[in-house]
Motif scaffolding. Structure first.
Motif, mmCIF file in Angstrom:
data_model
loop_
_atom_site.group_PDB
_atom_site.id
_atom_site.type_symbol
_atom_site.label_atom_id
_atom_site.label_comp_id
_atom_site.label_asym_id
_atom_site.label_seq_id
_atom_site.Cartn_x
_atom_site.Cartn_y
_atom_site.Cartn_z
ATOM 1 N N ALA A 109 45.187 33.135 32.039
ATOM 2 C CA ALA A 109 44.533 33.773 30.896
ATOM 3 C C ALA A 109 43.958 32.713 29.955
ATOM 4 O O ALA A 109 42.834 32.862 29.451
ATOM 5 N N LEU A 110 44.712 31.653 29.720
ATOM 6 C CA LEU A 110 44.225 30.568 28.865
ATOM 7 C C LEU A 110 43.005 29.901 29.494
ATOM 8 O O LEU A 110 42.010 29.632 28.802
ATOM 9 N N GLN A 111 43.048 29.650 30.792
ATOM 10 C CA GLN A 111 41.906 29.035 31.474
ATOM 11 C C GLN A 111 40.686 29.938 31.398
ATOM 12 O O GLN A 111 39.579 29.476 31.154
ATOM 13 N N LYS B 39 31.771 28.990 24.048
ATOM 14 C CA LYS B 39 30.400 28.480 23.973
ATOM 15 C C LYS B 39 30.327 27.025 24.468
ATOM 16 O O LYS B 39 29.399 26.656 25.179
ATOM 17 N N GLN B 40 31.308 26.226 24.084
ATOM 18 C CA GLN B 40 31.367 24.841 24.532
ATOM 19 C C GLN B 40 31.880 24.771 25.966
ATOM 20 O O GLN B 40 32.971 25.241 26.269
ATOM 21 N N LYS B 41 31.122 24.173 26.847
ATOM 22 C CA LYS B 41 31.512 24.083 28.255
ATOM 23 C C LYS B 41 32.755 23.218 28.465
ATOM 24 O O LYS B 41 33.545 23.466 29.376
ATOM 25 N N LEU B 42 32.927 22.221 27.642
ATOM 26 C CA LEU B 42 34.019 21.272 27.845
ATOM 27 C C LEU B 42 35.407 21.880 27.635
ATOM 28 O O LEU B 42 36.379 21.400 28.212
ATOM 29 N N ALA C 177 41.160 18.903 33.930
ATOM 30 C CA ALA C 177 41.324 17.466 33.683
ATOM 31 C C ALA C 177 42.800 17.105 33.540
ATOM 32 O O ALA C 177 43.252 16.075 34.070
ATOM 33 N N LEU C 178 43.557 17.955 32.849
ATOM 34 C CA LEU C 178 44.995 17.701 32.719
ATOM 35 C C LEU C 178 45.698 17.756 34.071
ATOM 36 O O LEU C 178 46.640 16.993 34.318
ATOM 37 N N ILE C 179 45.250 18.640 34.945
ATOM 38 C CA ILE C 179 45.848 18.738 36.278
ATOM 39 C C ILE C 179 45.580 17.465 37.074
ATOM 40 O O ILE C 179 46.473 16.942 37.746
#
Length: 95
Positions: free
Chosen positions: A15-17, A24-27, A34-36
């Motif tokens: 759900a968080l992902q 709006k921000q793609k990052l 990235a954390l994974i």
């Protein structure tokens, strides 16, 4: 009880992902993948022992693929929503 907690964590993670991917921000949607990657590298370098590197790398890779899939699905959903809003605005302008 442990299974229920594991399922709850997975559902909240997804759900968080999904939420971050639709911003709006793609990052923002790329934070969890990235954390994974970082966690997978650190785990393989510092923790994995006795030939478990390949199993651990496979598990982290699967997590990464799932989260990237959710990311691209969220981005596609956001683009459809934006296009629908633009269509509504153009129809309203024509009236």
């Amino acid at each position: 009880m442990k299974l229920a907690l594991d399922i709850l964590i997975i559902v909240l993670w997804m759900a968080l992902q999904t939420y971050l991917s639709k911003r709006k921000q793609k990052l923002f949607g790329l934070i969890i993948p990235a954390l994974i990657i970082i966690a997978g590298i650190l785990f393989n370098l510092l923790i994995a022992k006795d030939g478990k590197h390949l199993e651990a790398a496979g598990a982290f890779f699967m997590l990464f693929l799932i989260n990237i899939g959710i990311y691209f699905d969220g981005r596609k959903s956001l683009e459809k929503h934006k296009q629908k809003e633009l269509d509504k605005m153009s129809i309203h302008d024509l009236k």
